[in-house]
Design an enzyme around this catalytic site. Structure first.
Site, PDB file in Angstrom:
ATOM      1  N   TYR A   1      12.811  -4.998  -7.038  1.00 53.00           N
ATOM      2  CA  TYR A   1      11.837  -5.734  -6.232  1.00 53.00           C
ATOM      3  C   TYR A   1      12.431  -7.106  -5.947  1.00 53.00           C
ATOM      4  O   TYR A   1      12.476  -7.968  -6.818  1.00 53.00           O
ATOM      5  CB  TYR A   1      10.526  -5.844  -6.999  1.00 53.00           C
ATOM      6  CG  TYR A   1       9.339  -6.363  -6.202  1.00 53.00           C
ATOM      7  CD1 TYR A   1       9.427  -6.695  -4.860  1.00 53.00           C
ATOM      8  CD2 TYR A   1       8.096  -6.504  -6.817  1.00 53.00           C
ATOM      9  CE1 TYR A   1       8.337  -7.159  -4.151  1.00 53.00           C
ATOM     10  CE2 TYR A   1       6.986  -6.956  -6.121  1.00 53.00           C
ATOM     11  CZ  TYR A   1       7.111  -7.285  -4.792  1.00 53.00           C
ATOM     12  OH  TYR A   1       6.026  -7.750  -4.094  1.00 53.00           O
TER      13      TYR A   1
ATOM     14  N   THR B   1      -0.422  -6.133  -5.926  1.00 50.62           N
ATOM     15  CA  THR B   1      -1.684  -5.833  -5.256  1.00 50.62           C
ATOM     16  C   THR B   1      -2.713  -5.261  -6.211  1.00 50.62           C
ATOM     17  O   THR B   1      -3.921  -5.370  -5.979  1.00 50.62           O
ATOM     18  CB  THR B   1      -1.424  -4.854  -4.091  1.00 50.62           C
ATOM     19  OG1 THR B   1      -0.427  -5.410  -3.242  1.00 50.62           O
ATOM     20  CG2 THR B   1      -2.675  -4.594  -3.275  1.00 50.62           C
TER      21      THR B   1
ATOM     22  N   LYS C   1      12.700  -2.847  -2.878  1.00 49.87           N
ATOM     23  CA  LYS C   1      11.597  -3.354  -2.070  1.00 49.87           C
ATOM     24  C   LYS C   1      12.032  -4.723  -1.588  1.00 49.87           C
ATOM     25  O   LYS C   1      12.121  -5.683  -2.362  1.00 49.87           O
ATOM     26  CB  LYS C   1      10.295  -3.446  -2.868  1.00 49.87           C
ATOM     27  CG  LYS C   1       9.136  -4.006  -2.028  1.00 49.87           C
ATOM     28  CD  LYS C   1       7.843  -4.100  -2.800  1.00 49.87           C
ATOM     29  CE  LYS C   1       6.740  -4.709  -1.913  1.00 49.87           C
ATOM     30  NZ  LYS C   1       5.455  -4.856  -2.619  1.00 49.87           N
TER      31      LYS C   1
ATOM     32  N   ILE D   1       6.792  -0.443   1.280  1.00 57.26           N
ATOM     33  CA  ILE D   1       5.759  -0.549   0.249  1.00 57.26           C
ATOM     34  C   ILE D   1       4.850  -1.670   0.722  1.00 57.26           C
ATOM     35  O   ILE D   1       5.190  -2.855   0.606  1.00 57.26           O
ATOM     36  CB  ILE D   1       6.347  -0.849  -1.141  1.00 57.26           C
ATOM     37  CG1 ILE D   1       7.284   0.281  -1.578  1.00 57.26           C
ATOM     38  CG2 ILE D   1       5.236  -1.051  -2.171  1.00 57.26           C
ATOM     39  CD1 ILE D   1       7.983   0.013  -2.908  1.00 57.26           C
TER      40      ILE D   1
END
Length: 305
Positions: free
Chosen positions: A141, A51, A169, A212
């Site tokens: 992740y 992001t 995540k 998240i």
């Protein structure tokens, strides 16, 4: 010593604000960081995630982003997670050591090696090397549609047994039997954080510790409230709020992340420009208008029992 990583609750992966001529806007970033922690109810922040358009930032800009976010987290006693994404194990270890030397980063968010697709054994060896030599707690992740390398429940459980691996995540794009199995018996001290914004509510219902969530750049307090509702067992209000936020997330991800989010933040006067760096293009005005319309705070009756 590193700050103790408390990975329950909401972590906001902040956008990186730019000016119209694509220069970093650190003052705007500092305001976003402070808002998320002071009034938004976020547990912590994530710097240099997808992001944040981390792939387009210079080394100096990355240092500035981490410095700004770390200052906000220190001021609020909040943990900071920093993204470290590379398919070169040796350079990832170097990056982790540099972050560890700061002393104010709680954990690193690290994907499976992207593009290389080293296979499951190679991926596990990569994470093991980072855990043993990086000097920083790791959040795996798991986002196979970006990395091309899926991680099985067994692989995540094995990684979670490493003392340095403190969470995942989880952004596989599905809530399936594998997700339920992982959430049913995660390793001790291993936090499962949702990373698919539109389905965060059912993932929390299944036992996720938090999220998240890029969408939490917008309506931060509502995403924090959603997590709190599920953790307190308020299923009815949580389902209603979760459905509303799922519609918002769908609108925010109607175009590549974070283009619509930046459009909304600019429309709200929170960042100086909606600008993104190539290869991203600014979101279409209609996409931004649709998301802005869904970005208003919910009514007080939304969480009524």
């Amino acid at each position: 010593m590193h700050p103790e990583a408390d990975l329950s609750g909401l972590f906001v992966p902040l956008v990186t604000p730019f000016t119209d001529d694509l220069r970093l806007a650190p003052d705007a970033l500092a305001r976003l960081a402070d808002e998320a922690l002071s009034t938004g109810g976020a547990r912590g922040l994530v710097a240099l995630g997808t992001t944040a358009e981390a792939a387009t930032l210079t080394a100096e800009e990355k240092q500035t982003v981490v410095r700004v976010c770390a200052a906000a987290c220190r001021a609020h006693g909040a943990p900071l997670i920093v993204g470290v994404g590379t398919n070169d194990t040796a350079s990832a270890v170097t990056s982790l050591r540099e972050l560890a030397a700061r002393g104010d980063v709680a954990a690193a968010l690290v994907p499976a090696p992207p593009y290389t697709r080293p296979g499951l054994a190679g991926t596990l060896a990569h994470f093991t090397a980072l855990a043993e030599h990086g000097g920083l707690p790791l959040v795996v992740y798991d986002i196979p549609y970006r990395t091309g390398q899926p991680l099985s429940t067994g692989a995540l459980t094995a990684l979670g047994e490493l003392p340095e691996v403190v969470g995942v995540k989880y952004a596989t794009g599905a809530i399936d039997a594998a997700a339920v199995e992982l959430l049913g018996a995660p390793p001790a001290g291993f936090a499962v954080l949702g990373g698919d914004d539109a389905v965060i509510s059912p993932l929390l219902a299944a036992g996720a510790h938090g999220g998240i969530l890029a969408s939490a750049n917008v309506r931060t307090s509502d995403y924090a409230e959603l997590i709190a509702l599920w953790r307190s067992g308020a299923a009815g209000p949580a389902r209603r709020l979760g459905a509303e936020l799922a519609r918002l997330s769908a609108a925010l991800f109607a175009e590549p992340n974070p283009t619509v989010i930046k459009g909304v933040l600019h429309a709200q006067g929170r960042i100086p420009s909606p600008a993104v760096r190539l290869p991203l293009l600014a979101a279409a005005p209609e996409s931004v208008r649709r998301a802005v319309a869904l970005s208003a705070e919910r009514s007080p009756s939304m969480t009524a029992v």
